[in-house]
Design a protein around this motif. Structure first.
Motif, PDB file in Angstrom:
ATOM      1  N   ILE A  84       0.856  -1.190   0.000  1.00 53.00           N
ATOM      2  CA  ILE A  84       0.000   0.000   0.000  1.00 53.00           C
ATOM      3  C   ILE A  84       0.894   1.242   0.000  1.00 53.00           C
ATOM      4  O   ILE A  84       1.768   1.374   0.865  1.00 53.00           O
ATOM      5  CB  ILE A  84      -0.874   0.017   1.277  1.00 53.00           C
ATOM      6  N   PHE A  95      10.243   7.715  -2.866  1.00 53.16           N
ATOM      7  CA  PHE A  95      10.498   8.659  -1.761  1.00 53.16           C
ATOM      8  C   PHE A  95      11.959   8.505  -1.306  1.00 53.16           C
ATOM      9  O   PHE A  95      12.868   8.704  -2.111  1.00 53.16           O
ATOM     10  CB  PHE A  95       9.451   8.436  -0.657  1.00 53.16           C
ATOM     11  N   SER A 102      13.808   6.041  -0.970  1.00 48.43           N
ATOM     12  CA  SER A 102      14.546   5.064  -1.779  1.00 48.43           C
ATOM     13  C   SER A 102      15.033   5.661  -3.098  1.00 48.43           C
ATOM     14  O   SER A 102      15.970   5.132  -3.698  1.00 48.43           O
ATOM     15  CB  SER A 102      13.692   3.815  -2.017  1.00 48.43           C
ATOM     16  N   GLY A 135      22.279   6.823  -2.453  1.00 48.59           N
ATOM     17  CA  GLY A 135      23.538   6.783  -3.208  1.00 48.59           C
ATOM     18  C   GLY A 135      23.813   5.392  -3.736  1.00 48.59           C
ATOM     19  O   GLY A 135      24.736   5.187  -4.520  1.00 48.59           O
ATOM     20  N   ASP A 136      23.043   4.383  -3.238  1.00 48.86           N
ATOM     21  CA  ASP A 136      23.136   2.998  -3.721  1.00 48.86           C
ATOM     22  C   ASP A 136      24.500   2.356  -3.449  1.00 48.86           C
ATOM     23  O   ASP A 136      24.953   1.494  -4.206  1.00 48.86           O
ATOM     24  CB  ASP A 136      22.804   2.921  -5.220  1.00 48.86           C
ATOM     25  N   ALA A 186      -2.808   3.987  -2.300  1.00 49.10           N
ATOM     26  CA  ALA A 186      -3.624   4.544  -1.216  1.00 49.10           C
ATOM     27  C   ALA A 186      -2.731   4.959  -0.063  1.00 49.10           C
ATOM     28  O   ALA A 186      -1.619   4.442   0.099  1.00 49.10           O
ATOM     29  CB  ALA A 186      -4.614   3.487  -0.721  1.00 49.10           C
ATOM     30  N   ALA A 228       6.271  -0.514   6.774  1.00 47.90           N
ATOM     31  CA  ALA A 228       7.511  -0.219   6.018  1.00 47.90           C
ATOM     32  C   ALA A 228       7.409   1.204   5.503  1.00 47.90           C
ATOM     33  O   ALA A 228       7.704   1.479   4.337  1.00 47.90           O
ATOM     34  CB  ALA A 228       7.665  -1.224   4.881  1.00 47.90           C
ATOM     35  N   TYR A 274      15.522  11.743   4.127  1.00 47.06           N
ATOM     36  CA  TYR A 274      15.681  11.551   5.569  1.00 47.06           C
ATOM     37  C   TYR A 274      16.429  10.267   5.884  1.00 47.06           C
ATOM     38  O   TYR A 274      16.098   9.222   5.330  1.00 47.06           O
ATOM     39  CB  TYR A 274      14.309  11.506   6.243  1.00 47.06           C
ATOM     40  N   TYR A 275      17.426  10.381   6.756  1.00 45.12           N
ATOM     41  CA  TYR A 275      17.944   9.192   7.413  1.00 45.12           C
ATOM     42  C   TYR A 275      16.982   8.977   8.585  1.00 45.12           C
ATOM     43  O   TYR A 275      16.941   9.764   9.524  1.00 45.12           O
ATOM     44  CB  TYR A 275      19.356   9.404   7.970  1.00 45.12           C
ATOM     45  N   SER A 307      17.952   4.168   8.067  1.00 45.38           N
ATOM     46  CA  SER A 307      18.985   5.193   8.092  1.00 45.38           C
ATOM     47  C   SER A 307      19.638   5.379   6.708  1.00 45.38           C
ATOM     48  O   SER A 307      18.949   5.449   5.691  1.00 45.38           O
ATOM     49  CB  SER A 307      20.010   4.801   9.175  1.00 45.38           C
ATOM     50  N   PHE A 345      21.531   3.180   5.273  1.00 48.94           N
ATOM     51  CA  PHE A 345      21.988   1.876   4.780  1.00 48.94           C
ATOM     52  C   PHE A 345      20.843   0.997   4.258  1.00 48.94           C
ATOM     53  O   PHE A 345      21.015  -0.209   4.062  1.00 48.94           O
ATOM     54  CB  PHE A 345      22.773   1.136   5.877  1.00 48.94           C
ATOM     55  N   GLY A 346      19.671   1.615   3.990  1.00 48.48           N
ATOM     56  CA  GLY A 346      18.500   0.803   3.651  1.00 48.48           C
ATOM     57  C   GLY A 346      18.560   0.129   2.294  1.00 48.48           C
ATOM     58  O   GLY A 346      17.975  -0.940   2.112  1.00 48.48           O
ATOM     59  N   MET A 384      21.310  -1.065   0.799  1.00 44.99           N
ATOM     60  CA  MET A 384      22.206  -2.216   0.905  1.00 44.99           C
ATOM     61  C   MET A 384      21.644  -3.288   1.838  1.00 44.99           C
ATOM     62  O   MET A 384      21.940  -4.461   1.694  1.00 44.99           O
ATOM     63  CB  MET A 384      23.596  -1.784   1.379  1.00 44.99           C
TER      64      MET A 384
HETATM   65  C1  LIG Z   1      20.682  11.228   0.662  1.00 44.02           C
HETATM   66  C2  LIG Z   1      20.605   9.755   0.981  1.00 44.02           C
HETATM   67  C3  LIG Z   1      21.605   8.892   0.545  1.00 44.02           C
HETATM   68  C4  LIG Z   1      21.535   7.531   0.833  1.00 44.02           C
HETATM   69  N1  LIG Z   1      22.512   6.699   0.380  1.00 44.02           N
HETATM   70  C5  LIG Z   1      22.440   5.370   0.642  1.00 44.02           C
HETATM   71  C6  LIG Z   1      23.438   4.478   0.170  1.00 44.02           C
HETATM   72  O1  LIG Z   1      24.413   4.876  -0.475  1.00 44.02           O
HETATM   73  N2  LIG Z   1      23.298   3.156   0.455  1.00 44.02           N
HETATM   74  C7  LIG Z   1      22.243   2.657   1.177  1.00 44.02           C
HETATM   75  O2  LIG Z   1      22.195   1.468   1.411  1.00 44.02           O
HETATM   76  N3  LIG Z   1      21.283   3.490   1.630  1.00 44.02           N
HETATM   77  C8  LIG Z   1      21.350   4.820   1.383  1.00 44.02           C
HETATM   78  N4  LIG Z   1      20.394   5.657   1.863  1.00 44.02           N
HETATM   79  C9  LIG Z   1      19.333   5.103   2.714  1.00 44.02           C
HETATM   80  C10 LIG Z   1      18.209   4.475   1.929  1.00 44.02           C
HETATM   81  O3  LIG Z   1      17.861   5.296   0.837  1.00 44.02           O
HETATM   82  C11 LIG Z   1      17.011   4.299   2.875  1.00 44.02           C
HETATM   83  O4  LIG Z   1      17.417   3.628   4.051  1.00 44.02           O
HETATM   84  C12 LIG Z   1      15.923   3.478   2.221  1.00 44.02           C
HETATM   85  O5  LIG Z   1      15.583   4.010   0.965  1.00 44.02           O
HETATM   86  C13 LIG Z   1      14.688   3.440   3.112  1.00 44.02           C
HETATM   87  O6  LIG Z   1      13.703   2.722   2.429  1.00 44.02           O
HETATM   88  P1  LIG Z   1      12.263   2.582   3.033  1.00 44.02           P
HETATM   89  O7  LIG Z   1      11.514   1.657   2.139  1.00 44.02           O
HETATM   90  O8  LIG Z   1      12.358   2.255   4.484  1.00 44.02           O
HETATM   91  O9  LIG Z   1      11.644   4.065   2.984  1.00 44.02           O
HETATM   92  P2  LIG Z   1      11.012   4.896   1.778  1.00 44.02           P
HETATM   93  O10 LIG Z   1      11.760   4.701   0.526  1.00 44.02           O
HETATM   94  O11 LIG Z   1      10.837   6.272   2.300  1.00 44.02           O
HETATM   95  O12 LIG Z   1       9.591   4.238   1.575  1.00 44.02           O
HETATM   96  C14 LIG Z   1       8.556   4.414   2.522  1.00 44.02           C
HETATM   97  C15 LIG Z   1       7.258   4.502   1.760  1.00 44.02           C
HETATM   98  O13 LIG Z   1       6.182   4.493   2.708  1.00 44.02           O
HETATM   99  C16 LIG Z   1       5.142   5.260   2.167  1.00 44.02           C
HETATM  100  N5  LIG Z   1       4.236   5.637   3.250  1.00 44.02           N
HETATM  101  C17 LIG Z   1       4.526   6.332   4.370  1.00 44.02           C
HETATM  102  N6  LIG Z   1       3.415   6.486   5.115  1.00 44.02           N
HETATM  103  C18 LIG Z   1       2.409   5.877   4.451  1.00 44.02           C
HETATM  104  C19 LIG Z   1       1.016   5.723   4.711  1.00 44.02           C
HETATM  105  N7  LIG Z   1       0.423   6.206   5.808  1.00 44.02           N
HETATM  106  N8  LIG Z   1       0.267   5.057   3.809  1.00 44.02           N
HETATM  107  C20 LIG Z   1       0.829   4.545   2.676  1.00 44.02           C
HETATM  108  N9  LIG Z   1       2.161   4.655   2.397  1.00 44.02           N
HETATM  109  C21 LIG Z   1       2.921   5.326   3.272  1.00 44.02           C
HETATM  110  C22 LIG Z   1       5.864   6.446   1.539  1.00 44.02           C
HETATM  111  O14 LIG Z   1       5.043   7.044   0.551  1.00 44.02           O
HETATM  112  C23 LIG Z   1       7.116   5.807   0.974  1.00 44.02           C
HETATM  113  O15 LIG Z   1       6.965   5.501  -0.407  1.00 44.02           O
HETATM  114  C24 LIG Z   1      20.440   7.019   1.583  1.00 44.02           C
HETATM  115  C25 LIG Z   1      19.438   7.873   2.016  1.00 44.02           C
HETATM  116  C26 LIG Z   1      19.511   9.239   1.717  1.00 44.02           C
HETATM  117  C27 LIG Z   1      18.420  10.125   2.209  1.00 44.02           C
END
Ligand SMILES: Cc1cc2nc3c(=O)[nH]c(=O)nc-3n(C[C@H](O)[C@H](O)[C@H](O)COP(=O)(O)OP(=O)(O)OC[C@H]3O[C@@H](n4cnc5c(N)ncnc54)[C@H](O)[C@@H]3O)c2cc1C
Length: 461
Positions: A37, A45, A47, A51-52, A201, A233, A382-383, A408, A410-411, A413
């Motif tokens: 969802i 967002f 993700s 920097g991957d 949604a 998530a 955001y980290y 943070s 590292f998400g 990797m």
């Molecule tokens: C500048 C930067 C550089 C980075 N470099 C690296 C790197 O080199 N290597 C590495 O491993 N990691 C890196 N990261 C970290 C990595 O990008 C994140 O840890 C990872 O993308 C987090 O993924 P996620 O799925 O938890 O969050 P997100 O990608 O934020 O996904 C969360 C999703 O939840 C959805 N959501 C939130 N609330 C709701 C709700 N109420 N209803 C429905 N949907 C909702 C949002 O729309 C979003 O799409 C970096 C991060 C940043 C900011």
């Protein structure tokens, strides 16, 4: 109630964490009734800001094990897909001007734990040619462990782009970069093929009866979805989703920025590994600029000592022309917002700041200080992190509710290990030794927690 309105497992958030969890639920645990969802496009967002980069370098064996597990899983996908997501393995170069490298090597030993003796190689006598021969470009052939280079002539010959005042380089070998967008695209295809689906949604609320009743706001109005299990998530919004389930998560969001630009001057060699300057520094401002900055309360920090961690890598492989630079010096907590372009911490001066900072490691970048790159992008996200910078994966509050969050910096990797761990918790599968420590249960062990929080190096980049 129609099948459309009932589901076994609802995952809130289609970033890399939610997608990887759905992938392992479908492929490892045979679950078919899984929905992702998200009101946004998948991977759009936090993700999309990654920097991957990936590495198994952490100061604590728990995080090393977790990272190694993730890299094992990424390599398995790379083998299965002829490396559809461009996993590379050029390593991480940790560079320092410190006279002694002992403290850093002690951190390496602590992190690699039982494996340290066979993982860490002190390269006091290696020839440049012999060392260069180990810099394989193919991820399947690259060595494991870490090399410690302290011989100036060796460092200059093998990595001539580094500043001549660098005294030691630690080369982490199980490290490199990926395309997390491609990895997620592959996973989404497999989720769909297994019967999983997406719902566009936003989750607005949850009631709990025999099942979870989710209130969703869709483009066509509100909708109710019943689920046996809910997985949070939601990235930077994970605390909001947890609050809907009556749970408080100890997560803070800290905005960090990056730039990418076309390296028209070829300042960064295309074969340079991901290079990190570990040393704190003071930026070299002209006297009048320094004075102006010092008078501005929001910017005076730029005239003081700034932390290490400035990093740079070529983007797009040997034939590419772009580079990426970052520096996670911000420590202020933000209230997360979707509109990242208007995040108050997105500082228009960041490109100059990070280029100045990175030029102390890669002097050729200094040419861009007075004559900035013309094609560049500046972005951030955001980290979303706990104080100790460990993730939160596992059961959360009511029975049947789980979280995979606090990933943070590292998400990308860690997504494979995080998703497979969360899927195992949700399906009562086999759990690795680190499972409890990476879950909310670690907060019951106050002694361990205060120990972790004392670490100066929390693996933050
Ligand atoms: C500048 C930067 C550089 C980075 N470099 C690296 C790197 O080199 N290597 C590495 O491993 N990691 C890196 N990261 C970290 C990595 O990008 C994140 O840890 C990872 O993308 C987090 O993924 P996620 O799925 O938890 O969050 P997100 O990608 O934020 O996904 C969360 C999703 O939840 C959805 N959501 C939130 N609330 C709701 C709700 N109420 N209803 C429905 N949907 C909702 C949002 O729309 C979003 O799409 C970096 C991060 C940043 C900011």
């Amino acid at each position: 109630m129609s099948d459309e309105q009932r589901v076994e497992i609802a995952i809130v958030g289609a970033g890399i964490a939610g997608i990887a969890t759905a992938y392992y639920l479908c492929t490892q645990h045979g679950r078919k009734s899984v929905v992702l969802i998200d009101s946004q496009q998948p991977m759009s967002f936090t993700s999309a800001q990654s920097g991957d980069n990936y590495r198994n370098w952490w100061p604590h064996p728990t995080m090393v094990d977790f990272s190694n597990r993730s890299i094992d899983l990424m390599e398995a996908v790379a083998r299965e897909t002829s490396n559809v997501f461009n996993l590379t393995r050029h390593g991480y170069l940790l560079a320092t001007r410190r006279h002694s490298v002992d403290e850093l090597v002690a951190d390496l030993y602590a992190g690699y734990g039982d494996q340290a003796d066979r993982s860490i190689r002190i390269r006091s006598t290696a020839s440049a040619a012999a060392y260069s021969a180990t810099l394989a470009t193919d991820w399947t052939a690259a060595p494991d462990g870490a090399d410690v280079l302290s011989e100036p002539s060796l460092i200059r010959s093998v990595f001539p782009a580094l500043s001549s005042d660098i005294r030691h380089v630690i080369h982490i070998r199980r490290a490199g970069d990926i395309s997390s967008q491609q990895l997620a695209a592959f996973m989404l295809e497999r989720i769909r093929a297994a019967g999983g689906r997406r719902i566009a949604a936003e989750l607005k609320g949850v009631s709990m009866g025999n099942r979870f009743e989710l209130d969703l706001e869709t483009p066509n109005g509100t909708q109710r979805l019943d689920a046996d299990l809910v997985i949070n998530a939601a990235g930077p919004f994970a605390s909001n989703v947890a609050a809907m389930l009556g749970v408080e998560l100890p997560i803070q969001n800290i905005f960090q920025q990056k730039i990418a630009f076309e390296d028209s001057r070829r300042a960064v060699p295309r074969d340079l590994p991901f290079a990190i300057d570990l040393d704190a520094t003071e930026l070299d401002w002209a006297a009048d600029v320094r004075e102006l900055l010092a008078e501005d309360p929001a910017r005076s920090f730029l005239t003081r000592t700034l932390p290490g961690g400035r990093h740079c890598r070529p983007e797009g492989g040997r034939n590419g022309t772009w580079v990426k630079l970052g520096w996670a010096y911000n420590a202020d907590v933000s209230e997360p917002r979707y509109d990242l372009a208007n995040e108050p911490k997105l500082d228009e001066h960041f490109p100059e700041i990070v280029i100045r900072g990175a030029a102390s490691l890669l002097p050729a970048l200094a040419a861009y200080v007075d004559s900035p790159p013309t094609r560049f992008s500046h972005y951030g996200g955001y980290y979303s992190m706990t104080e100790e910078n460990w993730p939160l994966i596992g059961p959360m509050g009511p029975d049947g509710a789980f979280t995979v969050a606090a990933l943070s910096g590292f998400g990308s990797m860690a997504a494979c290990a995080a998703g497979s761990l969360c899927a195992a918790w949700a399906c009562a599968g086999d759990l690795p030794d680190y499972a409890a420590d990476l879950s909310i249960r670690r907060y019951a062990d106050t002694a361990q927690l205060s120990e972790l929080r004392k670490y100066v190096n929390k693996g933050l980049l």
